[in-house]
Motif scaffolding. Structure first.
Motif, PDB file in Angstrom:
ATOM      1  N   THR A 171      46.042  49.160  34.029  1.00  0.00           N
ATOM      2  CA  THR A 171      44.738  49.705  34.408  1.00  0.00           C
ATOM      3  C   THR A 171      44.617  49.939  35.910  1.00  0.00           C
ATOM      4  OG1 THR A 171      43.918  47.438  34.326  1.00  0.00           O
ATOM      5  CG2 THR A 171      43.464  48.826  32.440  1.00  0.00           C
ATOM      6  N   LEU A 175      43.932  53.484  37.741  1.00  0.00           N
ATOM      7  CA  LEU A 175      42.707  53.598  38.528  1.00  0.00           C
ATOM      8  C   LEU A 175      42.989  54.187  39.905  1.00  0.00           C
ATOM      9  CD1 LEU A 175      39.706  52.698  38.410  1.00  0.00           C
ATOM     10  CD2 LEU A 175      40.415  50.644  39.619  1.00  0.00           C
ATOM     11  N   PHE A 260      42.689  47.765  46.786  1.00  0.00           N
ATOM     12  CA  PHE A 260      43.072  46.940  45.631  1.00  0.00           C
ATOM     13  C   PHE A 260      44.547  46.516  45.671  1.00  0.00           C
ATOM     14  CE2 PHE A 260      39.084  48.721  44.241  1.00  0.00           C
ATOM     15  CZ  PHE A 260      38.516  47.693  43.497  1.00  0.00           C
ATOM     16  N   TRP A 263      45.026  42.996  44.384  1.00  0.00           N
ATOM     17  CA  TRP A 263      44.264  42.610  43.185  1.00  0.00           C
ATOM     18  C   TRP A 263      45.164  42.034  42.098  1.00  0.00           C
ATOM     19  CZ3 TRP A 263      39.070  42.666  41.880  1.00  0.00           C
ATOM     20  CH2 TRP A 263      38.772  42.540  40.517  1.00  0.00           C
TER      21      TRP A 263
ATOM     22  N   SER D 340      35.141  49.891  40.096  1.00  0.00           N
ATOM     23  CA  SER D 340      36.542  49.561  39.808  1.00  0.00           C
ATOM     24  C   SER D 340      36.694  48.066  39.501  1.00  0.00           C
ATOM     25  CB  SER D 340      37.431  49.926  41.003  1.00  0.00           C
ATOM     26  OG  SER D 340      37.401  51.316  41.235  1.00  0.00           O
ATOM     27  N   CYS D 341      36.063  47.251  40.313  1.00  0.00           N
ATOM     28  CA  CYS D 341      36.083  45.802  40.075  1.00  0.00           C
ATOM     29  C   CYS D 341      35.576  45.475  38.677  1.00  0.00           C
ATOM     30  CB  CYS D 341      35.135  45.091  41.035  1.00  0.00           C
ATOM     31  SG  CYS D 341      35.864  44.658  42.574  1.00  0.00           S
ATOM     32  N   TRP D 343      35.357  47.344  36.081  1.00  0.00           N
ATOM     33  CA  TRP D 343      36.268  47.852  35.065  1.00  0.00           C
ATOM     34  C   TRP D 343      37.484  46.928  34.936  1.00  0.00           C
ATOM     35  CZ3 TRP D 343      40.923  51.154  34.980  1.00  0.00           C
ATOM     36  CH2 TRP D 343      41.104  51.794  33.739  1.00  0.00           C
ATOM     37  N   LEU D 344      38.013  46.522  36.061  1.00  0.00           N
ATOM     38  CA  LEU D 344      39.204  45.653  36.055  1.00  0.00           C
ATOM     39  C   LEU D 344      38.875  44.228  35.600  1.00  0.00           C
ATOM     40  CD1 LEU D 344      40.820  46.817  39.441  1.00  0.00           C
ATOM     41  CD2 LEU D 344      41.665  47.357  37.141  1.00  0.00           C
ATOM     42  N   MET D 345      37.590  43.905  35.517  1.00  0.00           N
ATOM     43  CA  MET D 345      37.210  42.589  34.982  1.00  0.00           C
ATOM     44  C   MET D 345      36.578  42.726  33.599  1.00  0.00           C
ATOM     45  SD  MET D 345      35.841  40.323  38.157  1.00  0.00           S
ATOM     46  CE  MET D 345      34.486  41.382  38.620  1.00  0.00           C
TER      47      MET D 345
END
Lengths: 372, 372, 372, 372
Positions: A171, A175, A260, A263, D340-341, D343-345
């Motif tokens: 993901t 992104l 990111f 991340w 984005s955060c 979505w990534l969580m």
């Protein structure tokens, strides 16, 4: 390595684009520092045992990997496919893996399904490696697509006579690439169907941002047969994308790929968390550099250590010299390091090290990660 | 300092090889930085007590070491033997130890057993030091050999009229050297025989990778009379081997000596762990630099502090000047530093400091090592 | 600043020696970095309170110091005495202290007792500061001497009409200086006599290595009226001695002054430990740099903050300009910083801050020191 | 940004002074490093979730902010007002906020009340932004003044048709500026009156030193509708004042602005502490740099992330080019990062992230701040 948005684009350019990108994805890690800034394996110490009861050469590194036996818990992680250069690299990697009897994995097979001309960059692996386990590879995006068909999945399996299929979860990479086709809402439905009709094991593979515990539990219950945790510590796909200079300055003030870059969940943390909720296979990939790191991963609960960057380097060198010697040497080095660890810890079979967290001392920030 | 594979090699070359290696093992630590990167003694602070009840000169540093009394808990750790230069160094060290009434140790006596011409490099110690305790030394490899004979062990004792014999455990060193004769499966059987027929105390000596708790407990029960913990913090034998440039690039991509450079258990950790399972003698060797470090070791549970690198340096200088003054000065410096510590902590006898962990504050990474 | 071995030396040389040393002790801290390498006040954060209920100028910094009231909990710590230059400095410091109504302390008065010509370097303080509290000063060595006489102690008091006498404990300094007369076995007996016949308060003063808890408890019970904890963090007397180049290379391989440079208990730790066993006065000296550090000390349990180095610097400058303005400015700066802290924490009286550990957040290594 | 002492000064000069200062307050952060030395957001890691169930574009960032709905939890924090340049900046910021539907705040409106010529630098915001929430701003000093009149507060509201009024608490800034009019004793009385007669929400706004828990609880009970925690991590007003060279060397030896440069409670700590005692609105301001920092703040318990420095930079650039594009781009960047955060969580609505501390891993010094 990962791509998901073929359908909406004119085919020729698309293939051209993907192929260019594939080459960039191989070359950038070789030329730039795109590794995560922190590698948590350094925060783990293994406990020395001064008198081994076993002879060095008698240490048994072999494990069962589903219905095959491999010589050591080492996996050549998914690196490439779908390009003439990929074919060359995959041939080298598969030959070396066959010679050393370890696991071989291929990059995303989507290109191979879409364009049969590209199929041989995958097929080559089985051609030169008839006995070892080979892990096939398809993306979360493909499996989640409304156009997803079981037949495509079977095509992937047949292409390489795969022992195991991996569905890669990428993901963050999608992104920061260009946020093309990033809808995964159909995943659970499509996977249920897939699971029902597929005989071989299927594993979920993270590609550098790591598994959390909640999802691992869900996927275990859905019928996944294992996890390649792919945590932070090694190559950062966001860092690669930052280097690709595809940041649209008209749109944002900062490149999301930079923001990111770090991340994700560190590999040893991810191994630890996933093992606590699942008894399925765990491959620890992401930031492993030596056989000591394989031992650390296994002591935390993994079954196998996976390496992409090291083997990309070795195969790239081999390609120049038309050999496989760098790659086999790398595999032997990892085996020797792992065997040395076991000997120095007085463990005679790799299986006995699994989950022996008492053999690890956890220091630094990793301690905080694991104790909250 | 450690070698195990004599039998398989033609004698002359072998002796020549070993002798060259012995000189390299002495010179490399003097010329290069082959110390472990982290010294955990810095993470220990001793608790100051502002009014000493005892006069400085009245502080009693003497301890019983088996059936002799020494002036201070200081041991010249095993440094060398089996070479003309070794003889000179051992003479200096033993004379100084005798003058200051501390413990002297010799390097591996194997060379002396095999080749009587080399014996005098060991014998010299007792010749010049008739009263002090001298610790003899033989390797795990010799004791574990199918050719091992009790008579060889007795020969070692007689060679120096040893008060104590040390069996050195040097698995990492053997491993990164060339993995010659590294089978220790006969060790327990041979040792049982040895123990039954040997009157003097026998201790187990690690050489820079440290004791873990499990093995210490086993060896205590088997009849070992003590431990020289030899943990990380000082000279790394792997680092020495990395400098010897004996890495076979045809075989591996990385030098195992580099990869395992920092492997092992830190000295203070090892003292702490071993004391928790054994009431036998503990010599803390590995990374001690001053008399303060002796005090720290003893507060954690050791009986004696051992030093090899410091005395190699002093004896090397003395050899140039045909004196023993650097070495005696070093011993006196250590005694003065240790006495100063005791005075500043209001402890009148070194024995009273033993195991006084409440006199230590543990900081940094050492805290994590000791609390898991 | 501290000396103990007069009796054994011919008088003239002795005075000359001591006088030279006194100047060196003043100049070295001004010219070289002889501060401890770590200052633990940086590991303390005070908790901000955004709306003060009190007006800035109404904040009450005054405290009772035995039977006098001072304008703020600030003490000019013992700096010097017994030298013409000392007289000049003491005059400046005492005048400034009088002007600002804070506590003045003098250096060791032994020189003044022994040689009446040197007495005026101490007497000057009371001459120019008739109202403020002045703390007299004598060494542990004098009080512990077999020649110790009550009369000498009374002479010290009278010399400056002392409000309080401090007995300074300077074992490390004596040790690394030259280990002259360092027997303190008579201390407890002599002190009992002293305590019985002395009306004014007596405090125990460490000079840079800090109080531990056990001794603080004992001294509290023996009748001491307070502690100047003098911990590590500021000037290291060992570091000063290392700079004085009095290391005898014939005797030791390393300068004890270097080896023990960082020995001791950090000031905030010492305040914390002592307060837990005594309700007597605590002066926090050692590494305080600003009024914020006074506030931190008081929140941990101290009553007063002491400064030597800052005032040595200011008085040295004043001496050049024949003024006291640098010193009074320094005092006002400390007051303003302390008042600012209180205002920013919404505390209207300094007394209310005492022991308010809930107003502190403890970070870093200090956390480990305080939690074991 | 904050000022309180108009009444005592001749008007023309005063306005001139304030205006010069306003420009300095804008320019210094743009030209010098006046950021706090430590940003604790780096000690927080968010937990990745590899398969989002929601489509990226479907993630709902909108929240209710009192009775309006905004597109994302982003606030342009109070930057300026009361100067021709302020007018230009406020116009840019308000236009961009209106275009992106986020919250706009103005700097202290005192100048606008005192001098109607300066009012338009505030009025412009509502003129160009008719629909978004605008937060008005008055200082603790004004509200605490004996001359404080309800009418002035109403004038502030009307000036910009404010949705919410913030009372800024800037004690450290006042202290290191020149300690003018810093009496807040009337605050509670005046605020009670204000609260009774004001219909719109009132929030308490710290400006870089953070809220503690005790005061937050008191203000919550007094009827404040929320907190802008404004902790350390971003711009230090003390650092700005240190750069303004207004330190009076005649008075103190050290600049209080330097000494108190790092004073205060870190923003994430303040969010954590305040949320534990209040269910009111929390805006996290101070050191946020990206949308990831907004997500971290919300996971710890905040509702909204505020940014001053980033928008001062963007608006300053826009002013040169007579545009608003930098500012809108910055807002879109923050939104994209925040989305984005989520979505990534695998979080589909920003509201669901609020207070999800289990989604955070706390490392380093922040761990100590939060666990005592």
């Amino acid at each position: 390595m990962t791509e998901t948005k073929m359908k909406n684009m004119p085919k020729p350019n698309h293939s051209k684009d993907i192929m260019d990108r594939k080459i960039e994805h191989l070359k950038i890690p070789l030329e730039y520092d795109v590794q995560h800034s922190k590698n948590y394996f350094e925060d783990i110490k293994l406990v020395h045992y001064p008198i081994p009861d076993v002879d060095f050469e008698d240490i048994d590194l072999s494990i069962k990997f589903f219905n095959k036996t491999i010589s050591a818990p080492i996996c050549i992680s998914a690196i490439t496919g779908g390009h003439p250069v990929s074919k060359e690299l995959n041939e080298i990697l598969a030959k070396a893996a066959e010679e050393e009897n370890i696991i071989m994995s291929v990059g995303s097979q989507r290109a191979g399904i879409e364009d049969s001309a590209l199929m041989e960059s995958f097929q080559i692996t089985r051609k030169v490696a008839s006995t070892i386990p080979i892990i096939g590879n398809i993306g979360l995006g493909q499996v989640s697509s409304p156009n997803f068909e079981l037949e495509d999945f079977e095509k992937c399996i047949k292409m390489i006579n795969a022992d195991v299929m991996a569905i890669h979860l990428n993901t963050l990479h999608e992104l920061v690439q260009d946020k093309g086709d990033i809808s995964y809402k159909l995943f659970y439905k499509n996977f249920a169907n897939l699971r029902k009709h597929t005989q071989i094991p299927i594993i979920a593979k993270e590609v550098g941002t790591g598994f959390n515990q909640d999802l691992a539990k869900i996927l275990d219950e859905l019928g996944f047969d294992g996890f390649d945790v792919g945590g932070t510590g090694g190559t950062s796909f966001a860092a690669i994308e930052a280097k690709r200079n595809n940041f649209n300055k008209q749109m944002y003030t900062r490149d999301p790929a930079e923001v990111f870059r770090e991340w994700g969940i560190p590999t040893p943390v991810s191994v630890f968390l996933v093992r606590d909720v699942s008894q399925k296979l765990i491959i620890a990939t992401g930031g492993l550099k030596t056989g000591i790191d394989i031992a650390k991963s296994i002591a935390l609960g993994a079954d196998i250590g996976g390496f992409a960057y090291k083997f990309l380097q070795s195969a790239w060198e081999d390609r120049k010299k038309n050999s496989i010697s760098n790659t086999t040497k790398e595999i032997r080095t990892l085996k020797n390091e792992l065997r040395s660890c076991l000997w120095l810890m007085n463990v005679d079979k790799i299986e006995k090290l699994k989950g022996r967290r008492d053999k690890c001392v956890i220091l630094g920030e990793l301690y905080r990660w694991l104790h909250q």
